[in-house]
Scaffold this motif. Structure first.
Motif, short mmCIF file in Angstrom:
data_model
loop_
_atom_site.label_atom_id
_atom_site.label_comp_id
_atom_site.label_asym_id
_atom_site.label_seq_id
_atom_site.Cartn_x
_atom_site.Cartn_y
_atom_site.Cartn_z
N PRO A 182 -16.69 5.60 -10.55
CA PRO A 182 -16.57 6.15 -9.37
C PRO A 182 -15.53 5.44 -8.37
O PRO A 182 -15.06 6.11 -7.41
CB PRO A 182 -18.10 6.10 -8.89
N ASP A 183 -15.25 4.19 -8.53
CA ASP A 183 -14.41 3.46 -7.63
C ASP A 183 -12.93 3.85 -7.79
O ASP A 183 -12.43 3.47 -8.96
CB ASP A 183 -14.80 2.02 -7.57
N PHE A 184 -12.32 4.36 -6.93
CA PHE A 184 -10.92 4.75 -6.86
C PHE A 184 -10.05 3.20 -7.37
O PHE A 184 -9.48 3.24 -8.25
CB PHE A 184 -10.24 4.95 -5.45
N ILE A 192 -3.91 9.53 -13.48
CA ILE A 192 -3.30 9.45 -12.27
C ILE A 192 -2.69 10.78 -11.60
O ILE A 192 -3.05 10.94 -10.31
CB ILE A 192 -1.92 8.61 -12.61
N ASP A 193 -2.82 11.62 -12.63
CA ASP A 193 -2.23 13.08 -12.07
C ASP A 193 -3.53 13.57 -11.21
O ASP A 193 -3.48 14.33 -10.03
CB ASP A 193 -1.89 13.90 -12.90
N THR A 194 -4.52 13.25 -11.79
CA THR A 194 -6.10 13.88 -11.38
C THR A 194 -6.08 13.19 -9.87
O THR A 194 -6.58 13.96 -8.91
CB THR A 194 -7.25 13.40 -12.10
N MET A 195 -5.78 11.76 -9.78
CA MET A 195 -5.96 11.34 -8.38
C MET A 195 -5.20 11.92 -7.34
O MET A 195 -5.28 12.12 -6.27
CB MET A 195 -5.70 9.78 -8.76
N ILE A 196 -3.93 12.19 -7.83
CA ILE A 196 -2.86 12.78 -6.68
C ILE A 196 -3.46 14.14 -6.53
O ILE A 196 -3.36 14.67 -4.98
CB ILE A 196 -1.47 12.92 -7.62
#
Length: 333
Positions: free
Chosen positions: A150-152, A174-178
């Motif tokens: 859960p932590d970024f 990484i793409d999902t975080m973007i």
């Protein structure tokens, strides 16, 4: 005193509750796979009691956060097998604990090939090769589990390590975080570029048509170096209406991968309608190409250097002037 069944159950429940609160836990897991090298095994055995003590501290939730993180940080080298054996629960722990585990794993496998590659070791080292393969597989499995933390910061750390190892699952993370807005596209695309180009480029490609200029600039900056995307990136850089920062970002990579770069790079440097940023980038890229080409005739170099010097004078910035000074020094040498 006679204990009834219900009283015994109540008492055992209370003991369990108190034990949980004071941190009583099972003994640390013992590695099932151990380094087969005799010197390493000897070092592991001599430090086993100290290693197990460190693992106990790492697992004990009643210990201070600092002591637990310090204990995890000590579980590298000959102690690393024990960290992997107990890693699943630690990676699922609170962020500081999980990140400490991810960081140690990343350091330990940094010089080892991915689980898709071949482990180091000379001919005849079959047992050691199998051990290394197992170590890498277990390490990468723990890192992939951290992609769901859960932590970024934990997810980002694990993603960076796995991306550098060419793991597509990490690039997806990484793409999902973007997409979620947790990570700026420019930074995310930079992280993606840690992976081999053939793995990262398809993920970066979609940002060539992103709505914001920063994302497009980051994408062209990466893909311009890939020969498969030269034509596409060149088309973007030379198209009417392309934002100046996108044009400027594309030029360094194009100068390295496009044999026709000087045909338009010098033109952009001399284009009075172009922005200072575009002209500075074109000057620098054109100068680099001119210096790197060993087959250019002296007359061609002299003529082009003069043209770029004129453009530099027109731009008038310190960056432009220093570019030409560097070019002239390189030509003289």
């Amino acid at each position: 005193m006679t204990w009834t069944k219900s009283a015994k159950l109540a008492f055992s429940g209370a003991v369990w509750f108190v034990s949980a609160q004071i941190g009583v836990c099972a003994e640390p897991a013992i590695p099932t796979e151990r380094n087969p090298l005799p010197d390493v095994r000897s070092a592991q055995e001599s430090r086993q009691s100290d290693t197990i003590a460190s693992v106990k501290v790492a697992l004990d939730k009643t210990e201070s956060l600092k002591r637990r993180v310090d204990a995890i940080s000590s579980l590298g080298g000959v102690k690393f097998d024990y960290l992997l054996a107990n890693g699943e629960g630690l990676v699922a722990s609170d962020a500081p604990i999980a990140k400490a585990v991810v960081t140690v794993i990343g350091s330990e496998i940094a010089m080892l090939p991915s689980s898709e590659g071949h482990a180091h070791g000379g001919e005849g080292d079959d047992q050691y090769t199998r051990y290394q393969n197992t170590l890498v597989e277990r390490s990468e499995k723990l890192l992939r589990s951290a992609l769901s933390h859960p932590d970024f910061d934990v997810r980002l750390e694990a993603s960076n390590i796995l991306t550098a190892r060419g793991d597509p699952q990490a690039i997806v993370a990484i793409d999902t975080m973007i997409q979620k807005g947790e990570l700026k596209a420019q930074a995310g695309i930079g992280y993606m570029s840690l992976a081999p180009a053939d793995i990262a480029s398809p993920f970066v490609e979609k940002y060539l048509t992103a709505d914001n200029d920063e994302s497009r600039a980051a994408a062209v900056a990466q893909l311009a170096y890939n020969p498969r995307y030269v034509e596409q990136v060149r088309g973007i850089a030379l198209a009417d209406g392309t934002p100046p920062n996108v044009v400027a970002a594309a030029l360094p990579g194009l100068s390295a991968s496009d044999p026709t770069f000087l045909e338009y790079g010098v033109a952009i440097a001399n284009d009075e309608s172009a922005t200072v940023k575009e002209r500075e980038a074109a000057l620098a890229a054109s100068a680099n190409v001119l210096l790197s080409r060993q087959d250019s005739s002296p007359d061609f170099v002299k003529k082009l250097s003069s043209t770029l010097k004129q453009a530099s004078t027109e731009v008038g910035t310190r960056t432009a002037i220093e570019t030409i000074e560097s070019l002239e020094r390189g030509v003289r040498e």
